[in-house]
Design an enzyme around this catalytic site. Structure first.
Site, PDB file in Angstrom:
ATOM      1  N   PHE A 124       2.556   9.676  10.067  1.00 46.98           N
ATOM      2  CA  PHE A 124       1.650  10.255   9.081  1.00 46.98           C
ATOM      3  C   PHE A 124       2.371  11.335   8.261  1.00 46.98           C
ATOM      4  O   PHE A 124       3.545  11.601   8.448  1.00 46.98           O
ATOM      5  CB  PHE A 124       0.410  10.809   9.790  1.00 46.98           C
ATOM      6  CG  PHE A 124      -0.639   9.756  10.091  1.00 46.98           C
ATOM      7  CD1 PHE A 124      -0.329   8.405  10.102  1.00 46.98           C
ATOM      8  CD2 PHE A 124      -1.949  10.120  10.364  1.00 46.98           C
ATOM      9  CE1 PHE A 124      -1.291   7.437  10.374  1.00 46.98           C
ATOM     10  CE2 PHE A 124      -2.921   9.170  10.629  1.00 46.98           C
ATOM     11  CZ  PHE A 124      -2.591   7.828  10.642  1.00 46.98           C
ATOM     12  N   SER A 125       1.595  11.997   7.407  1.00 50.28           N
ATOM     13  CA  SER A 125       2.217  12.850   6.388  1.00 50.28           C
ATOM     14  C   SER A 125       2.958  14.052   6.950  1.00 50.28           C
ATOM     15  O   SER A 125       2.668  14.519   8.047  1.00 50.28           O
ATOM     16  CB  SER A 125       1.146  13.332   5.413  1.00 50.28           C
ATOM     17  OG  SER A 125       0.807  12.261   4.574  1.00 50.28           O
TER      18      SER A 125
ATOM     19  N   ASP B 217      -0.170   9.165   0.422  1.00 50.52           N
ATOM     20  CA  ASP B 217       0.366  10.503   0.114  1.00 50.52           C
ATOM     21  C   ASP B 217       1.866  10.568  -0.195  1.00 50.52           C
ATOM     22  O   ASP B 217       2.660   9.931   0.513  1.00 50.52           O
ATOM     23  CB  ASP B 217       0.173  11.429   1.320  1.00 50.52           C
ATOM     24  CG  ASP B 217      -1.175  11.291   1.971  1.00 50.52           C
ATOM     25  OD1 ASP B 217      -2.034  10.589   1.445  1.00 50.52           O
ATOM     26  OD2 ASP B 217      -1.361  11.912   3.029  1.00 50.52           O
TER      27      ASP B 217
ATOM     28  N   TRP C  17       0.823  -1.214   0.000  1.00 54.00           N
ATOM     29  CA  TRP C  17       0.000   0.000   0.000  1.00 54.00           C
ATOM     30  C   TRP C  17       0.862   1.271   0.000  1.00 54.00           C
ATOM     31  O   TRP C  17       1.831   1.369   0.744  1.00 54.00           O
ATOM     32  CB  TRP C  17      -0.882   0.016   1.248  1.00 54.00           C
ATOM     33  CG  TRP C  17      -1.548   1.340   1.489  1.00 54.00           C
ATOM     34  CD1 TRP C  17      -1.027   2.411   2.178  1.00 54.00           C
ATOM     35  CD2 TRP C  17      -2.838   1.763   1.034  1.00 54.00           C
ATOM     36  NE1 TRP C  17      -1.924   3.452   2.175  1.00 54.00           N
ATOM     37  CE2 TRP C  17      -3.046   3.079   1.482  1.00 54.00           C
ATOM     38  CE3 TRP C  17      -3.848   1.142   0.293  1.00 54.00           C
ATOM     39  CZ2 TRP C  17      -4.207   3.800   1.229  1.00 54.00           C
ATOM     40  CZ3 TRP C  17      -5.012   1.852   0.031  1.00 54.00           C
ATOM     41  CH2 TRP C  17      -5.185   3.165   0.502  1.00 54.00           C
TER      42      TRP C  17
HETATM   43  C1  FRU Z   1      -4.278  11.903   3.613  1.00 56.54           C
HETATM   44  C2  FRU Z   1      -4.018  11.373   5.011  1.00 56.54           C
HETATM   45  C3  FRU Z   1      -3.285  12.382   5.882  1.00 56.54           C
HETATM   46  C4  FRU Z   1      -2.585  11.516   6.881  1.00 56.54           C
HETATM   47  C5  FRU Z   1      -2.216  10.322   6.037  1.00 56.54           C
HETATM   48  C6  FRU Z   1      -2.214   9.035   6.780  1.00 56.54           C
HETATM   49  O1  FRU Z   1      -4.487  10.882   2.699  1.00 56.54           O
HETATM   50  O2  FRU Z   1      -5.221  10.984   5.611  1.00 56.54           O
HETATM   51  O3  FRU Z   1      -4.125  13.326   6.485  1.00 56.54           O
HETATM   52  O4  FRU Z   1      -1.454  12.132   7.420  1.00 56.54           O
HETATM   53  O5  FRU Z   1      -3.148  10.252   4.986  1.00 56.54           O
HETATM   54  O6  FRU Z   1      -1.782   7.990   5.974  1.00 56.54           O
END
Ligand code: FRU
Length: 587
Positions: free
Chosen positions: A225-226, A165, A162
């Protein structure tokens, strides 16, 4: 109301929290999306519905509520960022757990946690054997992925599993680095790490080892996360969101190849500002302003809609809240919904203006990407007009884009091209998600943001350079369409009986239409504002990926799934002059 994608709903589950308990099993839910009123909660463990009497919800206050007591008459308010323990008196599921929540605001929300091969959010078997097993599984998945004709060949993807972002896009010492949200264990969202690749030209990519992994004892235990990458006085630095709860974390590179990272021992922003009822607190976008740093952070104000928070810092490790950079305009247009929370803000100067890109997260309405163009003064952004769509692909196909500066100082953007197929299909395929081609951004004279593919993308054409009529899964097509010549003018991509994608101009609608429905995808429509004498459609076809640029200004991203994309043939309808090139595998 369109369904909320399952991968978003799965974020309600706290990774790694599903455990056997003395009389059954337990898990935790954390609502990071938007406040909802729960009118029912059901669980199905290995296809067996659990008796609501056997499900107990435990709130942080210690209060306990039986799922059987939650109903339309006695609803339960699920606020944002509240950890709810769920205890179930039923056998621990071995294969699949389905969580089904009935809500007033968003109807039925249902997601499943596939458990085969380990509990979701966990690495599964530990130790040498577990490691070896996972490596073998990944190698097998990568082998299958390479042979899958639906897998893109010149759009970036990891070797398998998978991806969502793009993160930390940066040109570092002449090399482009791209990090990305990555689950190394499966082809569905979960276990979020930062994958890493680099490229000399944004077209040819090299895979690198994982850059950031969740630290079981750290603030990012539930996932990395991002976030973004900046140059801090010669040291590459990543700023990202650790979960759960959402905090902003930092890691510095220990070398110039950006292969190894040392995490700051504590979150650099440990909690949201006091006194704000927020939905979401994530996805930092950091830039330098004179001697100081600034950070835009994605969020939403409960009951009001999306908001971007602004922070300031002198050293990247101590941050001060400076207020709301921008919050949802009070009168959004129906045509461009702005949702309940904004993910992945990207805020940057372009020419004389500032641009704010946002990924719209909503319990209702579509997930899309939008932008505003405007001015930035005294810590506030003032848009000069309403929100506009950044990409016109249906189903939020193009999502969570980030921008960065090329070596030549141009503003470029890459976004995630989300799948339009089910979780089961993604798991069967062993991979999910692709990156868009890099797009060059500029402003037109009406204050619109335009995007076009890089001219260098033409280097991916096969050497024969002959417009080609051979069937292929990898094509670049330039089509000049005379919009008035016929009711419909454009291109058919046909792979077999009944399996086709149609891209062209529909005179009656006055719109460019990309119809992937007969190929397992969606219908996207881009209405044109003015009458035009000629339309230039620039198409990039790659396995199951389709990017369409209209007049090198606007984009429509789409996914389609034909059985044999290598058999795709082009046909022209109406008044069209076209060139087709086969494109080579690059990643
Ligand atoms: C966007 C998101 C971000 C988050 C990340 C987690 O697609 O939901 O807000 O940081 O993906 O994978």
């Amino acid at each position: 109301m369109p369904a909320i994608p399952e991968f978003i709903l799965r974020k309600l589950y706290v990774p790694g929290s599903l455990k056997a308990s003395p009389d059954g099993f337990e898990l935790q839910l954390n609502n990071t999306l938007a406040a909802v009123t729960l009118t029912g909660l059901g669980l199905t463990a290995d296809e067996q519905p659990c008796d609501p009497q056997s499900i107990l919800l435990r709130l942080p206050s210690g209060q306990e509520i039986s799922a059987a007591a939650v109903s339309g008459d006695q609803p339960f308010s699920m606020t944002v960022n509240t950890l709810i323990g769920v205890q179930v008196r039923a056998p621990m599921p071995r294969k699949r757990l389905v969580v089904r929540a009935e809500t007033r605001e968003a109807g039925t929300l249902q997601f499943s946690l596939p458990l085969a091969g380990g509990r979701p959010g966990e690495k599964g078997q530990s130790g040498l054997l577990g490691n070896l097993r996972r490596k073998l599984q990944s190698a097998r998945r990568a082998w299958r992925t390479r042979r899958d004709p639906q897998h893109p060949a010149y759009h970036f993807t990891p070797p398998a599993n998978w991806m969502n972002d793009p993160n930390g896009l940066i040109c570092w010492r002449g090399t482009y680095h791209m990090f990305y949200q990555y689950n190394p264990y499966d082809a569905v969202w979960g276990n979020i790490h930062w994958g890493h690749a680099s490229s000399p030209d944004l077209l040819h990519w090299r895979h690198h080892p994982i850059a950031l992994s969740p630290d079981p004892d750290g603030a990012d235990a539930g996932g990395c996360f991002s976030g973004c990458a900046v140059d801090d006085g010669g040291r590459a630095t990543l700023i990202y969101t650790g979960v759960f709860p959402e905090t902003q974390c930092l890691a510095r590179s220990t070398g110039n190849d950006l292969l190894t990272w040392k995490k700051h021992p504590r979150p650099v922003i440990p909690a949201p500002p006091e006194g704000l009822a927020l939905e979401g607190f994530r996805d930092p976008c950091v830039w330098k302003e004179g001697p100081a740093w600034r950070m835009a952070l994605g969020s939403g104000l409960r009951g009001q809609g999306g908001a971007v928070l602004l922070y300031g810092s002198q050293n990247l490790t101590e941050w001060q809240y400076l207020g709301i950079l921008y919050q949802k305009d009070p009168q959004p247009t129906k045509a461009v919904p702005t949702g309940t929370m904004w993910e992945c803000p990207s805020f940057f100067p372009l020419g004389e203006k500032w641009v704010l890109l946002l990924s719209v997260c909503a319990t209702e309405g579509p997930m899309t990407t939008i932008y505003y163009v405007g001015d930035y003064h005294a810590n506030r952004f003032i848009p000069q007009g309403p929100a506009r769509r950044l990409d016109h692909g249906a189903g939020g196909c193009f999502y969570a884009p980030q921008t960065f500066l090329s070596a030549g100082g141009e503003r470029l953007m890459i976004g995630w091209l989300r799948e339009a197929r089910s979780q089961d299909e993604m798991q069967r395929a062993g991979w999910s998600g692709a990156m868009s081609l890099p797009r060059r951004l500029s402003l037109d004279k009406d204050g619109g943001l335009t995007c076009a593919p890089l001219a260098e993308t033409a280097r991916l054409r096969r050497e024969d350079r002959q417009p080609s009529s051979r069937p292929s899964a990898q094509m670049e097509i330039l089509a000049q369409v005379q919009p008035d010549a016929a009711p419909w003018s454009g291109v058919y991509l046909e792979a077999g009986p009944g399996e086709a994608v149609q891209i062209g101009f529909d005179r009656q609608q006055g719109a460019v239409v990309v119809d992937c429905r007969p190929a397992g995808g969606l219908l996207s429509t881009l209405p044109l504002e003015k009458n035009v004498e000629q339309l230039d459609l620039h198409l990039f076809v790659d396995g199951s990926v389709l990017e369409v640029f209209v007049d090198d200004r606007q984009a429509i991203s789409a996914r389609f799934y034909v059985k044999q994309p290598q058999a795709l043939r082009t046909q022209w309808v109406g008044d069209v002059r076209a060139s087709v090139w086969n494109v080579q595998k690059q990643v």
